[in-house]
Scaffold this motif. Structure first.
Motif, mmCIF file in Angstrom:
data_model
loop_
_atom_site.group_PDB
_atom_site.id
_atom_site.type_symbol
_atom_site.label_atom_id
_atom_site.label_comp_id
_atom_site.label_asym_id
_atom_site.label_seq_id
_atom_site.Cartn_x
_atom_site.Cartn_y
_atom_site.Cartn_z
ATOM 1 N N ASN A 44 -11.498 6.023 -1.747
ATOM 2 C CA ASN A 44 -10.543 5.290 -0.914
ATOM 3 C C ASN A 44 -10.958 3.827 -0.753
ATOM 4 O O ASN A 44 -10.123 2.918 -0.810
ATOM 5 C CB ASN A 44 -10.422 5.949 0.470
ATOM 6 C CG ASN A 44 -9.647 7.249 0.419
ATOM 7 O OD1 ASN A 44 -8.831 7.459 -0.476
ATOM 8 N ND2 ASN A 44 -9.909 8.128 1.360
ATOM 9 N N ASP A 62 -4.227 7.097 -6.912
ATOM 10 C CA ASP A 62 -4.733 7.766 -5.717
ATOM 11 C C ASP A 62 -3.680 8.710 -5.152
ATOM 12 O O ASP A 62 -3.974 9.837 -4.751
ATOM 13 C CB ASP A 62 -5.124 6.715 -4.674
ATOM 14 C CG ASP A 62 -5.772 7.315 -3.446
ATOM 15 O OD1 ASP A 62 -6.755 8.074 -3.606
ATOM 16 O OD2 ASP A 62 -5.316 7.035 -2.333
ATOM 17 N N VAL A 85 -10.063 1.920 -3.886
ATOM 18 C CA VAL A 85 -8.639 1.578 -3.934
ATOM 19 C C VAL A 85 -8.368 0.367 -3.046
ATOM 20 O O VAL A 85 -7.680 -0.576 -3.447
ATOM 21 C CB VAL A 85 -7.779 2.778 -3.502
ATOM 22 C CG1 VAL A 85 -6.310 2.355 -3.357
ATOM 23 C CG2 VAL A 85 -7.895 3.915 -4.504
ATOM 24 N N ASP A 86 -8.923 0.373 -1.837
ATOM 25 C CA ASP A 86 -8.717 -0.745 -0.901
ATOM 26 C C ASP A 86 -9.169 -2.066 -1.512
ATOM 27 O O ASP A 86 -8.473 -3.088 -1.422
ATOM 28 C CB ASP A 86 -9.489 -0.499 0.402
ATOM 29 C CG ASP A 86 -8.965 0.680 1.208
ATOM 30 O OD1 ASP A 86 -7.888 1.192 0.860
ATOM 31 O OD2 ASP A 86 -9.644 1.074 2.182
ATOM 32 N N THR A 100 0.012 -3.272 4.538
ATOM 33 C CA THR A 100 -0.689 -2.003 4.707
ATOM 34 C C THR A 100 -0.875 -1.684 6.172
ATOM 35 O O THR A 100 -1.005 -2.581 7.006
ATOM 36 C CB THR A 100 -2.069 -2.045 4.015
ATOM 37 O OG1 THR A 100 -2.739 -0.803 4.232
ATOM 38 C CG2 THR A 100 -2.934 -3.173 4.560
ATOM 39 N N LEU A 154 -6.848 -3.389 -4.224
ATOM 40 C CA LEU A 154 -5.667 -4.022 -3.641
ATOM 41 C C LEU A 154 -5.994 -5.449 -3.186
ATOM 42 O O LEU A 154 -5.246 -6.397 -3.449
ATOM 43 C CB LEU A 154 -5.157 -3.198 -2.452
ATOM 44 C CG LEU A 154 -4.629 -1.789 -2.734
ATOM 45 C CD1 LEU A 154 -4.224 -1.107 -1.433
ATOM 46 C CD2 LEU A 154 -3.450 -1.821 -3.680
ATOM 47 N N SER A 214 -3.655 2.524 -6.354
ATOM 48 C CA SER A 214 -3.082 3.347 -5.297
ATOM 49 C C SER A 214 -2.088 4.351 -5.867
ATOM 50 O O SER A 214 -1.910 5.448 -5.331
ATOM 51 C CB SER A 214 -2.421 2.478 -4.228
ATOM 52 O OG SER A 214 -1.486 1.603 -4.781
ATOM 53 N N ASP A 252 -3.402 0.413 6.843
ATOM 54 C CA ASP A 252 -4.776 0.913 6.775
ATOM 55 C C ASP A 252 -5.703 -0.017 7.557
ATOM 56 O O ASP A 252 -5.945 -1.155 7.156
ATOM 57 C CB ASP A 252 -5.210 0.990 5.306
ATOM 58 C CG ASP A 252 -6.545 1.705 5.123
ATOM 59 O OD1 ASP A 252 -7.450 1.504 5.956
ATOM 60 O OD2 ASP A 252 -6.676 2.456 4.138
ATOM 61 N N ASP A 295 0.868 -1.171 0.000
ATOM 62 C CA ASP A 295 0.000 0.000 0.000
ATOM 63 C C ASP A 295 0.908 1.225 0.000
ATOM 64 O O ASP A 295 1.753 1.389 0.894
ATOM 65 C CB ASP A 295 -0.871 -0.030 1.257
ATOM 66 C CG ASP A 295 -1.869 1.106 1.326
ATOM 67 O OD1 ASP A 295 -1.751 2.059 0.522
ATOM 68 O OD2 ASP A 295 -2.743 1.066 2.206
ATOM 69 N N THR A 296 0.768 2.069 -0.993
ATOM 70 C CA THR A 296 1.689 3.204 -1.131
ATOM 71 C C THR A 296 1.664 4.143 0.065
ATOM 72 O O THR A 296 2.617 4.890 0.296
ATOM 73 C CB THR A 296 1.358 4.006 -2.402
ATOM 74 O OG1 THR A 296 -0.027 4.387 -2.363
ATOM 75 C CG2 THR A 296 1.617 3.173 -3.640
ATOM 76 N N ASN A 297 0.607 4.112 0.856
ATOM 77 C CA ASN A 297 0.528 5.015 2.005
ATOM 78 C C ASN A 297 1.567 4.703 3.070
ATOM 79 O O ASN A 297 1.793 5.525 3.969
ATOM 80 C CB ASN A 297 -0.873 4.952 2.622
ATOM 81 C CG ASN A 297 -1.897 5.664 1.775
ATOM 82 O OD1 ASN A 297 -1.580 6.624 1.080
ATOM 83 N ND2 ASN A 297 -3.139 5.188 1.802
#
Length: 512
Positions: free
Chosen positions: A94, A49, A97-98, A115, A101, A46, A117, A9-11
């Protein structure tokens, strides 16, 4: 063995609420995967996003970090209705996107998703995919245990007073940054001889809990009862995150509170401590108060009473939320689980080679000549075998029997108790890796040697460590009271009454 693939996850590369440890640990993750040739991917959903981030400076930095990773593209005809039918309601971009993934895991385009998240973890917590959705800490722990099992020293718990820990210890560096009044507070802890648990390694203090006895009035807790244990500080050094030290420290706290008849255990924390909050909630802490500055109270009741449940209840869920108590009455069934001495040490390193297991093993009492991957510290563990038993269910009681080995004091005896969370079969090496990753104590070579196949699958038993017997039950006693008819060679179902006849040896602090 085919190397696994990881979707990230890029976050995890973005600083959130000033928590710099997340991108630092993400860098550790990519370093270890690169070292061992493990494929790491990002997802185009992502990536798009991230490109929408209105903070242009942060957007460019983030995108520059991701350009080195190959991209998993959306399969054709991946519609919102299809994703919702598998993963639940999609309310916004969002959520979309989840779900994209997770769909990559669903179709096996990647073996694991990493992730932080919480929403993604929540979507799959009751799904078979849950074992493949990892936090950064989960992923680091799995990678080190599987690919670098000799490079991580096993830490142990010491019970010390505050004055025994130097105020300049590196464990306090980020605390001093977050709390300007830390030095004055620590001086108060020293003057009051405040008690602490510390997890130590050869490199120093890896984790710490500072504790304090309070009444409910001075604590401001909402649960009933006057004997309250406050965890004033709960900290794991950033370089040791991913080593399951949080679970090790929490286990110490919960077993201590249960054994010493506290009514409530609590701590306060802020929302940015996402991993800590996730762990607390998993083991039955509830958010009970929210202070004006965003600091939240998390409380858990402690009881000496026997834990029971209704026929309609999910027994494991009752056990999990009330940990370390567990349901031991019928229809819950008990099983003796034989385990080789070397693997026993991997799963239960804290009792090692000692004869009588103290309830709270400390540094000086432990056999320290081995070094293994660190999930042995944890509450949540996995046992692998080829047993044919089919009656084991979530909530079943596991009685771990250390098989004969003259090098180990507890040879041919029951030493420890676990509670089944889930039972799965791995019919391939890839599936075994996926199922065991979150809790594995096995190296890549050991997993390869198990060689699961369609005709000879490996049983993967996820369980919670409930406790160690203060005095193990030797084979002659088990034969005499008819718990066993012979030394166990495979998992053996036993009468629940047999377990209850010697359950007092757990010395748990609650009625079984």
């Amino acid at each position: 063995m085919r190397k696994p693939t990881i979707l990230i996850d890029t976050n995890i590369f973005i600083e959130i609420d000033g928590e710099v440890s997340v991108p630092e640990r993400a860098s550790n993750l990519t370093r270890i995967t690169g070292k061992h040739g493990i494929g790491v991917f990002i997802h185009e959903a992502s990536e798009k996003d991230l490109a929408r981030d209105k903070n242009s400076a942060r957007r460019e930095i983030s995108l520059s970090k991701l350009r080195k990773f190959p991209v998993i593209r959306n399969p054709k005809n991946t519609s919102a209705p299809l994703l919702e039918s598998i993963f639940g309601r999609i309310r916004n971009e969002n959520d979309s996107v989840d779900c994209h993934l997770l769909y990559s895991l669903h179709i096996d385009a990647a073996d694991f998703l990493v992730t932080e998240d919480q929403g993604i973890h929540d979507r799959v917590k009751a799904s078979p995919l849950s074992s493949r959705v990892l936090t950064i800490a989960d992923a680091l722990s799995w990678l080190r245990a599987t690919y670098e099992p000799l490079n991580v020293s096993l830490p142990f718990i010491e019970d010390v007073s505050a004055h025994e820990i130097p105020a300049k210890d590196a464990i306090f560096d980020t605390l001093k940054h977050d709390y300007p009044a830390f030095d004055d507070w620590w001086k108060k802890c020293v003057r009051e001889h405040r008690k602490c648990w510390i997890a130590t390694t050869a490199g120093g203090t890896a984790g710490i809990i500072v504790r304090k006895d309070e009444t409910s009035t001075e604590a401001g807790t909402t649960l009933p009862g006057e004997k309250v244990l406050k965890l004033c500080t709960f900290k794991v050094a950033s370089e040791y995150r991913g080593e399951k030290l949080g679970e090790l420290l929490l286990k110490q706290s919960l077993w201590f509170a249960q054994r010493n008849n506290y009514d409530t255990i609590y701590l306060t924390t802020y929302p940015k401590q996402r991993s800590l909050v996730r762990m607390l909630e998993y083991f039955g802490f509830s958010k009970t108060r929210l202070l004006p500055d965003g600091e939240a109270y998390y409380e858990k009741p402690i009881s000496p009473n026997r834990l029971s449940c209704r026929i309609s209840d999910d027994v494991f869920e009752v056990d999990r939320l009330n940990y370390p108590r567990f349901v031991s009455e019928a229809p819950v069934e008990s099983f003796v689980v034989p385990i080789r001495a070397d693997y026993h040490f991997k799963l239960f390193p804290e009792i090692g080679n000692i004869d009588h297991a103290p309830l709270f093993p400390e540094l000086g009492n432990l056999h320290r000549s081995h070094r293994y991957g660190t999930p042995g510290n944890a509450i949540r563990k996995t046992y692998l075998c080829r047993s044919s038993t089919s009656s084991m269910r979530p909530g079943s009681i596991l009685l771990f029997y250390q098989s004969k080995n003259a090098s180990y004091i507890r040879s041919q005896s029951i030493t420890s108790v676990g509670i089944v969370e889930a039972v799965n079969k791995a019919k391939s090496l890839e599936l075994l890796l996926r199922l065991s990753a979150k809790r594995s104590v096995f190296s890549e070579t050991e997993l390869e040697e198990m060689a699961p196949t369609e005709d000879s699958p490996v049983k993967v038993i996820d369980f919670l460590l409930a406790g160690h017997l203060t005095s193990s039950i030797p084979l002659d006693v088990l034969l005499q009271d008819l718990t066993l008819n012979a030394p166990p060679q495979s998992i053996t179902k036993v009468r629940t009454t047999a377990f209850r006849s010697w359950a007092a040896k757990l010395d748990t602090g609650y009625e079984l």
